[in-house]
Design an enzyme around this catalytic site. Structure first.
Site, PDB file in Angstrom:
ATOM      1  N   LYS A 241      -0.410 -13.899  -4.796  1.00 59.90           N
ATOM      2  CA  LYS A 241      -1.779 -13.422  -4.992  1.00 59.90           C
ATOM      3  C   LYS A 241      -2.791 -14.405  -4.446  1.00 59.90           C
ATOM      4  CE  LYS A 241      -1.731 -10.145  -8.665  1.00 59.90           C
ATOM      5  NZ  LYS A 241      -2.046  -9.658  -9.954  1.00 59.90           N
ATOM      6  N   ARG A 242      -2.440 -15.687  -4.485  1.00 59.67           N
ATOM      7  CA  ARG A 242      -3.401 -16.688  -4.045  1.00 59.67           C
ATOM      8  C   ARG A 242      -3.334 -16.928  -2.540  1.00 59.67           C
ATOM      9  NH1 ARG A 242      -2.292 -21.448  -5.605  1.00 59.67           N
ATOM     10  NH2 ARG A 242      -0.292 -20.862  -6.493  1.00 59.67           N
TER      11      ARG A 242
END
Ligand code: GLU
Length: 477
Positions: A241-242
């Protein structure tokens, strides 16, 4: 039996491309079989939920054209049912109270060198006071076997599943039970979801079967399960997600077409028979869970971008201009990308833009690239790329000679692309230079950069007066 499927996202972050793929596969399965697609927002994690994430899910699904038949229902509207299920399981003897603290559990787990709850409170007869958690008693022996429609037969030996918490001491019913109670209520026939939820499945199956055996509970058929392959990045690691570009919203923002996105998402673990480029109707007609692959699917942004370019080129010029509208002429109150075009809204000329479309449609992979290519038409003062200005004009006396001569010729000739081409070619020849060399200063003077749509067509669009004014302004600079 027509299927009833559901998409059950938790509104705890940006809408992830993995969620988009899950929603699409559910939708395709329902649409291809006359089934029902239920949308349920799993909003019981009150600390992490945000209204804007929920809005984001709805607008992303709408953008992708994944319409739902029931819902959106909110999991939080169903809390009474979740608690009733807890009571039924308690009455049925499937649960026990546990007052172990996290520290105690961790210390024992470390000492035993074996993960999972060790069953410490199973026989202790802890009173069911409000502070105690309730755990599900997993049978000591046997296995739970799932006939997963994607993964085939998957067996989970019970000895490897620790007794798990169904309700915390604070009265919060945890997601696995809430989720299955909602699925029972909605009579879901197929649970199609990401592989990350596979480990939860045996627990849900055990609870589902236990509920069916509880007196006073109406038995409901267990759904079929289909766990979709994980999405991985170029390094074959689970999408992060990052670190990876996983927010669907950012693709919309950059100007990917929903049809291209749907087509690409469909390829993440599956492929239509007639080739990878397939329209929605084909996807609906051909999609089948039995053909979904078990292997991780590479989320390949380059391939998505390429596909988007192909979709852009199939649009008619009118459709392309229409699709560009939020990027070139955003409308207050309607969806628009995060960055506005680099010109004053009043300077935009739709008719001029329509004439520029053939110059840009073949040159972009996403609509967000369009404003920079046509900005020279709608700004009064060109903003120069300083490096380009220095090399083509500021630091190049020949560039300035070309500009001065061009300005003169531009005052005399018919201002159409082929004539402009010939005039500059003649001028270059007279100076013993290749045409390319003569084009560079003109392009920089008129558009501010060295790259852009074809020069002579661009000049024609901009018109004699504006072209000459820019050539002189660049000379003066
Ligand atoms: N709400 C869960 C999640 O977003 C999905 C649960 C499910 O599909 O069963 O991870």
């Amino acid at each position: 039996m027509t299927p009833r499927v559901r998409f059950a996202p938790s509104p705890t972050g940006f809408f992830h491309v993995g969620s988009a793929r899950t929603s699409l596969f559910n939708w395709l399965y329902a649409r291809g079989r006359g089934g029902t697609f239920v949308l349920r927002i799993e909003d019981t994690d009150t600390e992490r939920n945000r209204d804007e994430w929920r809005e984001g899910i709805l607008s992303a699904l709408t953008w992708l054209g994944l319409d739902w038949d029931e819902g959106p229902t909110l999991q939080s509207a169903n809390l009474a049912d979740h608690h009733a299920a807890v009571e039924a399981l308690w009455e049925g003897g499937y649960l026990y109270a546990c007052d172990c603290t996290r520290e105690q559990i961790d210390a024992r787990t470390a000492a035993a060198g074996r993960p999972g709850y060790d069953g410490h409170c199973r026989q202790r007869g802890v009173a069911r006071d409000p502070a105690a958690a309730l755990r599900f008693r997993v049978p000591d022996e046997g296995v739970t076997t799932i006939e997963d429609l994607v993964r085939g037969t998957v067996s989970f030996p019970h000895e490897a599943i620790g007794d798990f918490v169904v309700m915390r001491g604070n009265g919060v019913v945890l997601y696995p039970l809430a989720n299955l109670v909602d699925d029972r209520r909605a009579r879901i026939t197929h649970v199609i979801r990401g592989e990350d939820l596979l480990p939860t499945t045996p627990r849900q199956v055990l609870m589902w079967q236990a509920l069916n055996a509880c007196p006073g509970v109406e038995p409901v058929d267990l759904p079929a399960y289909a766990h979709l392959p994980m999405l991985v990045n170029e390094q074959r690691k689970k999408l992060s997600k990052r670190k990876d570009p996983v927010a669907l919203e950012s693709y919309r923002d950059q100007g990917y077409l929903p049809e291209a996105m749907v087509n690409y998402l469909a390829l993440l673990g599956w492929s239509p028979r007639g080739g990878e480029v397939a329209d929605r109707a084909t996807l609906v007609a051909e999609f089948d869970l039995a053909q979904v692959s078990k292997s991780p699917a590479f989320f390949d942004v380059k391939k998505l971008t390429h596909l988007n370019g192909e979709y852009l080129r199939t649009l008619s010029p009118e459709q392309f201009a229409q699709a560009c509208q939020p990027w070139v002429a955003p409308v207050e109150g309607e969806w628009r990308p995060s960055s506005p075009p680099p010109w004053e809204p009043s300077a935009f000329d739709a008719e001029l833009f329509a004439r520029a479309v053939p110059l840009v449609q073949t040159r972009v992979a996403a609509l967000g690239e369009v404003p920079a290519l046509v900005a020279f038409l709608f700004v009064d003062d060109v903003s120069f790329d300083e490096g380009a200005f220095a090399s083509a004009i500021g630091g190049d006396p020949i560039g300035r000679v070309i500009l001065a001569a061009a300005d003169e010729r531009f005052g005399e000739i018919d201002f159409r692309a082929p004539v402009l081409h010939d005039a500059l070619a003649t001028l270059a020849e007279g100076l013993g230079l290749p045409l390319r060399r003569a084009q560079a200063p003109v392009r920089v003077a008129v558009t501010g950069t060295k790259v852009g749509p074809p020069l002579f067509e661009s000049l024609e669009l901009l018109g004699r007066e504006r072209v000459r004014a820019r050539v002189r302004a660049a000379l003066a600079r």
